[in-house]
Scaffold this active site. Structure first.
Site, PDB file in Angstrom:
ATOM      1  CB  THR A 111      -0.859   0.054   1.277  1.00 18.06           C
ATOM      2  OG1 THR A 111      -0.009   0.392   2.391  1.00 18.06           O
ATOM      3  CG2 THR A 111      -1.527  -1.278   1.564  1.00 18.06           C
ATOM      4  CE  LYS A 135       8.707   5.595  -1.296  1.00 19.78           C
ATOM      5  NZ  LYS A 135       8.454   4.723  -2.400  1.00 19.78           N
ATOM      6  CB  VAL A 160      15.738   2.523  -1.499  1.00 18.98           C
ATOM      7  CG1 VAL A 160      16.666   3.556  -2.136  1.00 18.98           C
ATOM      8  CG2 VAL A 160      15.294   2.983  -0.120  1.00 18.98           C
ATOM      9  CD  GLU A 218       2.297   8.930  -6.741  1.00 21.00           C
ATOM     10  OE1 GLU A 218       1.104   8.607  -6.598  1.00 21.00           O
ATOM     11  OE2 GLU A 218       3.197   8.100  -6.908  1.00 21.00           O
ATOM     12  CG  ASP A 229       8.554   8.749  -2.856  1.00 21.45           C
ATOM     13  OD1 ASP A 229       7.900   8.035  -2.072  1.00 21.45           O
ATOM     14  OD2 ASP A 229       9.169   8.297  -3.841  1.00 21.45           O
ATOM     15  CE  LYS A 233      11.993   6.384  -3.657  1.00 21.28           C
ATOM     16  NZ  LYS A 233      12.064   6.802  -5.046  1.00 21.28           N
ATOM     17  N   GLY A 343       9.711   0.639 -11.803  1.00 19.21           N
ATOM     18  CA  GLY A 343       8.403   0.536 -12.434  1.00 19.21           C
ATOM     19  C   GLY A 343       7.690  -0.542 -11.653  1.00 19.21           C
TER      20      GLY A 343
HETATM   21  N1  LIG Z   1       5.012   2.170  -8.467  1.00 14.08           N
HETATM   22  C1  LIG Z   1       6.334   2.050  -8.322  1.00 14.08           C
HETATM   23  O1  LIG Z   1       7.098   1.997  -9.287  1.00 14.08           O
HETATM   24  C2  LIG Z   1       6.911   1.944  -6.923  1.00 14.08           C
HETATM   25  C3  LIG Z   1       8.310   1.858  -6.760  1.00 14.08           C
HETATM   26  C4  LIG Z   1       8.834   1.698  -5.465  1.00 14.08           C
HETATM   27  C5  LIG Z   1       7.988   1.663  -4.385  1.00 14.08           C
HETATM   28  N2  LIG Z   1       6.629   1.795  -4.571  1.00 14.08           N
HETATM   29  C6  LIG Z   1       5.778   1.791  -3.401  1.00 14.08           C
HETATM   30  O2  LIG Z   1       4.929   0.644  -3.469  1.00 14.08           O
HETATM   31  C7  LIG Z   1       3.675   0.955  -2.878  1.00 14.08           C
HETATM   32  C8  LIG Z   1       2.573   0.641  -3.872  1.00 14.08           C
HETATM   33  O3  LIG Z   1       2.743   1.426  -5.030  1.00 14.08           O
HETATM   34  P1  LIG Z   1       1.653   1.360  -6.203  1.00 14.08           P
HETATM   35  O4  LIG Z   1       2.228   2.088  -7.339  1.00 14.08           O
HETATM   36  O5  LIG Z   1       1.163  -0.032  -6.367  1.00 14.08           O
HETATM   37  O6  LIG Z   1       0.467   2.227  -5.529  1.00 14.08           O
HETATM   38  P2  LIG Z   1      -1.083   2.217  -5.891  1.00 14.08           P
HETATM   39  O7  LIG Z   1      -1.269   1.803  -7.303  1.00 14.08           O
HETATM   40  O8  LIG Z   1      -1.623   3.516  -5.409  1.00 14.08           O
HETATM   41  O9  LIG Z   1      -1.686   1.034  -4.982  1.00 14.08           O
HETATM   42  C9  LIG Z   1      -1.870   1.124  -3.602  1.00 14.08           C
HETATM   43  C10 LIG Z   1      -2.842   0.037  -3.193  1.00 14.08           C
HETATM   44  O10 LIG Z   1      -2.971   0.028  -1.769  1.00 14.08           O
HETATM   45  C11 LIG Z   1      -4.386  -0.063  -1.457  1.00 14.08           C
HETATM   46  N3  LIG Z   1      -4.558   0.439  -0.090  1.00 14.08           N
HETATM   47  C12 LIG Z   1      -4.535   1.712   0.372  1.00 14.08           C
HETATM   48  N4  LIG Z   1      -4.707   1.730   1.713  1.00 14.08           N
HETATM   49  C13 LIG Z   1      -4.805   0.428   2.095  1.00 14.08           C
HETATM   50  C14 LIG Z   1      -4.963  -0.238   3.337  1.00 14.08           C
HETATM   51  N5  LIG Z   1      -5.040   0.451   4.493  1.00 14.08           N
HETATM   52  N6  LIG Z   1      -5.030  -1.585   3.366  1.00 14.08           N
HETATM   53  C15 LIG Z   1      -4.951  -2.314   2.213  1.00 14.08           C
HETATM   54  N7  LIG Z   1      -4.804  -1.741   0.998  1.00 14.08           N
HETATM   55  C16 LIG Z   1      -4.719  -0.395   0.949  1.00 14.08           C
HETATM   56  C17 LIG Z   1      -5.052   0.739  -2.535  1.00 14.08           C
HETATM   57  O11 LIG Z   1      -6.422   0.431  -2.559  1.00 14.08           O
HETATM   58  P3  LIG Z   1      -7.398   1.017  -3.701  1.00 14.08           P
HETATM   59  O12 LIG Z   1      -7.057   0.216  -4.928  1.00 14.08           O
HETATM   60  O13 LIG Z   1      -8.745   0.706  -3.159  1.00 14.08           O
HETATM   61  O14 LIG Z   1      -7.087   2.460  -3.807  1.00 14.08           O
HETATM   62  C18 LIG Z   1      -4.265   0.229  -3.750  1.00 14.08           C
HETATM   63  O15 LIG Z   1      -4.768  -1.015  -4.171  1.00 14.08           O
HETATM   64  C19 LIG Z   1       3.721   2.433  -2.479  1.00 14.08           C
HETATM   65  O16 LIG Z   1       4.036   2.537  -1.117  1.00 14.08           O
HETATM   66  C20 LIG Z   1       4.843   2.989  -3.335  1.00 14.08           C
HETATM   67  O17 LIG Z   1       5.506   4.100  -2.751  1.00 14.08           O
HETATM   68  C21 LIG Z   1       6.088   1.917  -5.806  1.00 14.08           C
END
Ligand SMILES: NC(=O)c1ccc[n+]([C@@H]2O[C@H](COP(=O)([O-])OP(=O)(O)OC[C@H]3O[C@@H](n4cnc5c(N)ncnc54)[C@H](OP(=O)(O)O)[C@@H]3O)[C@@H](O)[C@H]2O)c1
Length: 363
Positions: A111, A135, A160, A218, A229, A233, A343
């Site tokens: 999440t 994070k 990270v 975002e 962010d 990290k 990604g």
């Molecule tokens: N995207 C990247 O490339 C990347 C890289 C490194 C790290 N990250 C980290 O990885 C994490 C996920 O990224 P993402 O891109 O997948 O984000 P995302 O697409 O916004 O997905 C977040 C998910 O978490 C769910 N959620 C929110 N609050 C929750 C809770 N309390 N309990 C259970 N589920 C909950 C959301 O539900 P809904 O679907 O209902 O909104 C959504 O399904 C983030 O912390 C991000 O910083 C991402």
């Protein structure tokens, strides 16, 4: 074959990519790692699915397809008003696991939610293991976050550098008693893109708009431009290095003014044209000195900073890919780790790598 029960919090980009990797990687996991992940529960912000014997691969792929269309995890709520949707609390999911007397559960937090610390801490106390791409629990005040660092059942490679082995390298340096003196790098792909475009002569506001249009930011670009962010990290790396720093020890330069924080997104996107001239002057001043303007993160035992900095053109820091570790052994020439930025697939692969490391070491 080791059967490993998994509870997944989060089914967005990273969570969905992880579910695909679990389903399509089953034969490989079995032959190479002798393990089978049994996904007991998948939870999004509003709904969940739970099956004590494990959700079927068809159910997992259905979740991926539904989330890709903006629908909830639980089919019974699809087509219903969001306000009506229900699921147990995040702790309620753990209650269900402990009532079912599940053992050795792997809890995955992908999440971006605040306040997951108590859920993760309780998971550890239940004897479960924890993998995070989120994070925020690791960047929470030190008193709440410290239990997650250097714990044998907690992994967080993807917090990270996506799937790049940044945390693994830091762990190796620490394990082999090579004290860390300084960590530097570009911790934000979005900021790196914007700096690169400004260097090519594109106005700051146009570079931000381009990044937004390409999906690099975002939905509200202030979430990237504010620098938080990148700060998280840096805090995670510093804390891993053995420095129990608080957020207040990291100076953060936001790329927009405090007045712009109150605007709606479209108004914000118009207002940032006011910053173009100042940014252009900073890029030009750096270039005149043979330098490049970069959004740099640096930390040592005393604290750190994230913000725009002119760095020597052609240096590792000017190359957007690298994170560098200056250590006792890597003193004159720091150790550089670099590669393609994060990604969802690479981030999910980093989570999967952590899950497999735990299977090898703990299960
Ligand atoms: N995207 C990247 O490339 C990347 C890289 C490194 C790290 N990250 C980290 O990885 C994490 C996920 O990224 P993402 O891109 O997948 O984000 P995302 O697409 O916004 O997905 C977040 C998910 O978490 C769910 N959620 C929110 N609050 C929750 C809770 N309390 N309990 C259970 N589920 C909950 C959301 O539900 P809904 O679907 O209902 O909104 C959504 O399904 C983030 O912390 C991000 O910083 C991402």
């Amino acid at each position: 074959m080791k059967r490993v029960p998994v509870i997944l919090y989060g089914a967005g980009g990273v969570g969905s990519a992880l579910l695909r990797q679990i389903v399509y990687g089953r034969d490989w996991m079995a032959s190479r790692n002798n393990c089978h992940f049994v996904v007991i529960s998948v939870t999004d912000s509003k709904t969940w699915q739970w099956a004590v014997g494990g959700l079927s691969d068809e159910q997992l792929l259905d979740i991926v397809a539904a989330k890709g269309q903006g629908l909830p995890v639980d089919p019974q709520w699809r087509g219903q008003a969001v306000a009506e949707m229900q699921r147990p609390s995040d702790h309620g999911v753990l209650d269900a696991a402990s009532e079912a007397e599940l053992e050795n559960v792997m809890i995955i937090d992908v999440t971006a939610a605040d306040g997951m610390e108590s859920v993760l801490k309780r998971s550890i106390n239940l004897g479960y293991s924890v993998v995070l791409a989120n994070k925020k629990p690791l960047a929470a005040p030190w008193a709440r976050a410290m239990g997650f660092f250097n714990h044998a059942r907690v992994r967080h490679e993807s917090t990270v550098g996506g799937g790049q082995p940044i945390i693994a390298t830091l762990r190796y340096l620490l394990d082999t008693n090579d004290p860390i003196y300084q960590i530097e790098g570009q911790m934000s792909g979005t900021m790196g893109y914007i700096c690169q475009r400004m260097e090519a002569g594109v106005a700051f506001s146009t570079a931000v708009q381009e990044a937004k249009n390409s999906g690099y930011t975002e939905p509200d670009p202030r979430d990237d431009l504010g620098g938080m962010d990148a700060m998280r990290k840096l805090l995670i790396l510093g804390r891993m290095a053995g420095w129990p720093l608080e957020e207040s020890a990291i100076a953060v330069e936001s790329l927009y003014t405090p007045e712009m924080a109150m605007l709606g997104v479209p108004e914000f996107m118009s207002a940032i044209t006011q910053l173009d001239e100042r940014m252009q002057a900073r890029v030009a001043a750096a270039r005149a000195n043979g330098e490049a303007l970069r959004y740099v993160a640096e930390v040592n035992e005393q604290g750190g900073a994230v913000g725009l900095k002119a760095v020597p053109a052609g240096s590792a820091l000017a190359n957007l890919k690298y994170i560098s570790f200056r250590t006792d052994r890597y003193h004159d020439e720091p150790l550089l780790i670099g590669g393609k930025g994060a990604g969802v697939e690479m981030t999910a692969a980093g989570v999967m790598g952590d899950m497999l490391a735990l299977v090898r070491e703990v299960y």
